[in-house]
Design a protein around this motif. Structure first.
Motif, mmCIF file in Angstrom:
data_model
loop_
_atom_site.group_PDB
_atom_site.id
_atom_site.type_symbol
_atom_site.label_atom_id
_atom_site.label_comp_id
_atom_site.label_asym_id
_atom_site.label_seq_id
_atom_site.Cartn_x
_atom_site.Cartn_y
_atom_site.Cartn_z
ATOM 1 N N SER A 172 25.667 44.655 -22.606
ATOM 2 C CA SER A 172 24.756 43.775 -21.774
ATOM 3 C C SER A 172 24.229 44.583 -20.390
ATOM 4 N N GLY A 173 24.429 46.024 -20.469
ATOM 5 C CA GLY A 173 24.314 46.869 -19.298
ATOM 6 C C GLY A 173 25.314 46.783 -18.207
ATOM 7 N N LYS A 174 26.547 46.196 -18.500
ATOM 8 C CA LYS A 174 27.479 46.196 -17.483
ATOM 9 C C LYS A 174 28.319 47.534 -17.750
ATOM 10 N N LYS A 175 28.789 47.823 -16.636
ATOM 11 C CA LYS A 175 29.638 49.530 -16.627
ATOM 12 C C LYS A 175 30.792 49.137 -16.400
ATOM 13 N N PHE A 176 31.615 50.129 -17.187
ATOM 14 C CA PHE A 176 33.098 50.041 -17.300
ATOM 15 C C PHE A 176 33.812 51.318 -16.923
ATOM 16 N N THR A 177 34.960 51.177 -16.146
ATOM 17 C CA THR A 177 35.838 52.651 -16.280
ATOM 18 C C THR A 177 37.113 52.295 -16.680
ATOM 19 N N PRO A 178 38.228 53.230 -16.934
ATOM 20 C CA PRO A 178 39.506 52.710 -17.526
ATOM 21 C C PRO A 178 40.231 52.111 -16.436
ATOM 22 N N GLY A 179 39.915 52.159 -15.020
ATOM 23 C CA GLY A 179 40.612 51.496 -14.206
ATOM 24 C C GLY A 179 41.752 52.470 -13.600
ATOM 25 N N LYS A 180 42.262 52.058 -12.306
ATOM 26 C CA LYS A 180 43.173 52.915 -11.406
ATOM 27 C C LYS A 180 44.367 53.268 -12.299
ATOM 28 N N GLY A 181 44.581 54.792 -12.444
ATOM 29 C CA GLY A 181 45.749 55.266 -13.088
ATOM 30 C C GLY A 181 45.642 55.077 -14.557
ATOM 31 N N ARG A 182 44.666 54.663 -15.185
ATOM 32 C CA ARG A 182 44.420 54.773 -16.552
ATOM 33 C C ARG A 182 43.357 55.648 -17.031
ATOM 34 N N TYR A 183 43.119 55.880 -18.422
ATOM 35 C CA TYR A 183 42.274 56.863 -18.968
ATOM 36 C C TYR A 183 41.941 56.456 -20.528
ATOM 37 N N TRP A 184 40.677 56.750 -20.530
ATOM 38 C CA TRP A 184 40.160 56.504 -21.951
ATOM 39 C C TRP A 184 40.703 57.686 -22.873
ATOM 40 N N PRO A 185 41.451 57.274 -23.982
ATOM 41 C CA PRO A 185 42.061 58.304 -24.721
ATOM 42 C C PRO A 185 41.269 59.042 -25.731
#
Length: 631
Positions: free
Chosen positions: A309-322
């Motif tokens: 949809s064009g929406k952007k995402f990050t893992p969030g504070k204190g978390r990471y993509w594995p």
């Protein structure tokens, strides 16, 4: 220098395995290469071992460890070999000659000693449901130093007055110590019987779970602790409870060697499979989404992604993509990332049903809906044991499905042995038979049960071991058609009873000439008059290291009845008239080992010498070896 030539046959040791000697040998095999200087003249120099390790332990210093009154005596009991035997009982068996299952009636401490030679390191699973030490169920021998004599008195085999074993009440002194003294030697000996990839499961309640855990840590090693399972044993709360309703028991699990043992997966449930859907009609089939972020730091796991949809995402504070961004893009291109129905949700990983394991990892909470509860257990007992008196209902009996789950987790191959030396009403035997029929794996059981008298006498049953035999016979009868198709050797069991040896023992403490003359006579003829050939046969098999389910065939050699074991590898001749012609016939059969009675030679040492030479010549001709022993 040449070794002296043996002119006389070897003598069979009629005692059970010397556990202490076996442990010394195991220690030497393990440490001999690294510390050759600590072994001298057959003993172990522990001071030298300390010096080699650069340590010194002051005997006066306190050390962490489990201790209780009577522990030292337990080690003496363990190291005392048993002179007893297990006497076959055909009339109490089912399909004796073909059966590979075993039931033993007797004190389990003595029986465990007798099983050491034949079953050392051969048992895949041990399950026991020992007395819970509640104050009225704990029955054990008073005299731990004379277990066989105590047992024979208890069963009325040595005098007219039957002696009861003691009951450990909570008013007695050393309440917990007495329970520990009962359990320690049995668990110690049981560990010897486990395979390196074997495990033991033990049912217990709150009264002794803490002591049992400490005891098992000491015997098995805390590194071999696997789990404490909680079994929900009742389906409704007890409103009469003083404090809390007691709804569960524990099952402690220890591996013989945790590096070599792993649980088998349990079958997946329909509820688990129902969690997998296919809303996007993925060609790979049903799937479920999984979280695609983690707390563990990953250097390449901090980046931004853009959804459909064009929406952007990050893992969030204190978390990471594995995964790295490159790997993420590959997964997304392969359709393995789920962005939600509208394509604007936090990305999740698609886990496909076709790619997950065929089973599920066992969990430590076992609910009664899955493995049964105490009322199920009593109904199963009532179904297969037609007892009449309600007082004889066994309150501690376990449901069959509970033990079947343990069997599924801890066994996986044909021939796996399941041992239960607190067999009770025989639930383990039923569980082994039913589970083996269900999955086609041909397991075998060994059950041991004290002939404890029932609370109220009945016409057909006198003891709990009578219950166990009847139960297994009726389970076999109910499953006869399936057993004939799938497992003919599982449709029966061989019953044995703990008893005195068939052989008189040499007494080194004689003091008079008449005593000496009597003992010298025993050296020639030490077979008890009451010893039946089959009784003697199974004592020799057991003490020669052959399992109780070993196939035995009777053959005729020169007019004498001879027992052929393992397709003729071992020949046992119990004839009391051994002739040169019989010796020739035994040699012609080309066995690996021959056992004869001393009595059969009538004191003729020359005939024994000739027998040794005959077997030696035959072995040389066949380029093999024949071991000749007498008893």
């Amino acid at each position: 220098m040449n070794k002296p030539e043996h002119t006389q046959p070897e003598k069979i040791d009629l005692r059970s395995m010397d556990v202490a000697e076996e442990k010394r040998g195991e220690l030497k095999r393990s440490l001999g290469q690294a510390f050759p200087d600590i072994f001298a003249e057959g003993s172990i120099d522990f001071d030298q071992l300390k010096r080699a390790l650069g340590e010194w332990v002051d005997p006066g210093k306190e050390r962490f460890g489990l201790n209780w009154p009577g522990k030292a005596e337990c080690m003496k009991i363990i190291q005392q070999p048993s002179p007893a035997t297990l006497r076959p009982e055909r009339e109490k068996s089912a399909n004796f000659d073909e059966a590979e299952n075993v039931f033993v009636e007797g004190d389990n401490l003595e029986v465990l000693k007798l099983l050491q030679k034949a079953y050392f390191g051969k048992v895949k699973l041990i399950y026991i449901d020992p007395p819970y030490n509640t104050g009225n169920e704990f029955i054990y021998p008073d005299n731990f130093t004379e277990t066989l004599e105590t047992y024979l008195a208890y069963t009325g085999q040595v005098d007219d007055e039957r002696k009861r074993f003691s009951t450990n009440t909570d008013q007695s002194g050393r309440y917990h110590s007495r329970w520990m003294n009962m359990m320690f030697p049995r668990l110690y000996l049981a560990r010897n019987l486990l395979r390196d990839d074997g495990a033991i499961f033990i049912s217990i309640d709150d009264n002794e779970v803490h002591n049992l855990r400490a005891l098992m840590d000491q015997i098995f090693g805390e590194e071999n602790f696997v789990a404490t399972i909680i079994w929900q044993k009742v389906y409704a709360p007890k409103n009469s409870a003083k404090f809390f309703s007691d709804d569960h028991d524990y099952i402690l699990v220890y591996a013989r060697n945790s590096d070599q043992w792993k649980p088998e997966l349990l079958e997946r449930t329909p509820e688990q499979d129902a969690l997998y859907k296919n809303p996007d009609k993925d060609q790979r089939g049903p799937w479920m989404s999984d979280n695609l972020t983690a707390r563990n730091f990953y250097g390449e796991g901090s980046y931004e992604v853009t959804g459909p949809s064009g929406k952007k995402f990050t893992p969030g504070k204190g978390r990471y993509w594995p995964v790295s961004q490159s790997k993420f893009n590959d997964l997304n291109a392969d359709g393995r990332i789920w962005w939600g129905v509208s394509g604007d949700s936090m990305p999740r990983y698609k886990r496909y049903l076709s790619e997950v394991s065929a089973g599920r990892v066992p969990q430590t909470l076992w609910k009664y809906e899955e493995v049964g509860h105490t009322q199920d257990a009593k109904r199963e007992l009532n179904k297969y044991v037609p007892y009449e008196e309600t007082e004889n209902t066994l309150n501690s009996v376990k449901p069959v499905n509970l033990i079947r789950r343990m069997i599924k987790i801890a066994t996986k191959s044909d021939g796996d042995i399941v041992l239960d030396f607190f067999a009770g009403s025989g639930t383990t035997g039923q569980a082994v038979i039913e589970q083996s029929l269900d999955d086609g794996i041909r397991r075998r059981f060994i059950m041991v049960q004290l002939p404890e008298e029932l609370p109220k006498p009945e016409a057909n049953f006198k003891t709990i071991s009578d219950f166990a035999r009847a139960r297994v016979k009726n389970v076999i009868a109910a499953s006869q058609s399936d057993l004939l198709k799938k497992d003919s050797h599982g449709r029966g069991f061989r019953s044995f009873a703990l008893d005195s040896s068939n052989f008189r023992s040499w007494d080194g403490g004689v003091s008079t000439s008449s005593d000496l003359e009597s003992q010298l006579q025993l050296h020639v003829d030490h077979l008890r008059d009451a010893g039946e050939p089959e009784d003697v046969l199974y004592e020799l098999l057991l003490k020669s290291g052959f399992p109780l389910a070993t196939k035995v065939v009777k053959i005729d050699l020169n007019g004498a009845e001879v027992f052929s074991i393992e397709e003729g590898a071992l020949l046992i001749c119990l004839s009391k008239e051994i002739t040169p012609e019989l010796i020739d016939a035994l040699a012609e059969a080309n066995p690996l080992q021959v056992i004869c009675l001393d009595e059969g030679f009538k004191g003729n040492d020359q005939l024994k010498t000739n027998a040794v030479q005959t077997f030696k010549a035959r072995a040389q001709a066949e380029e093999s070896e024949i071991v000749f022993k007498t008893v």
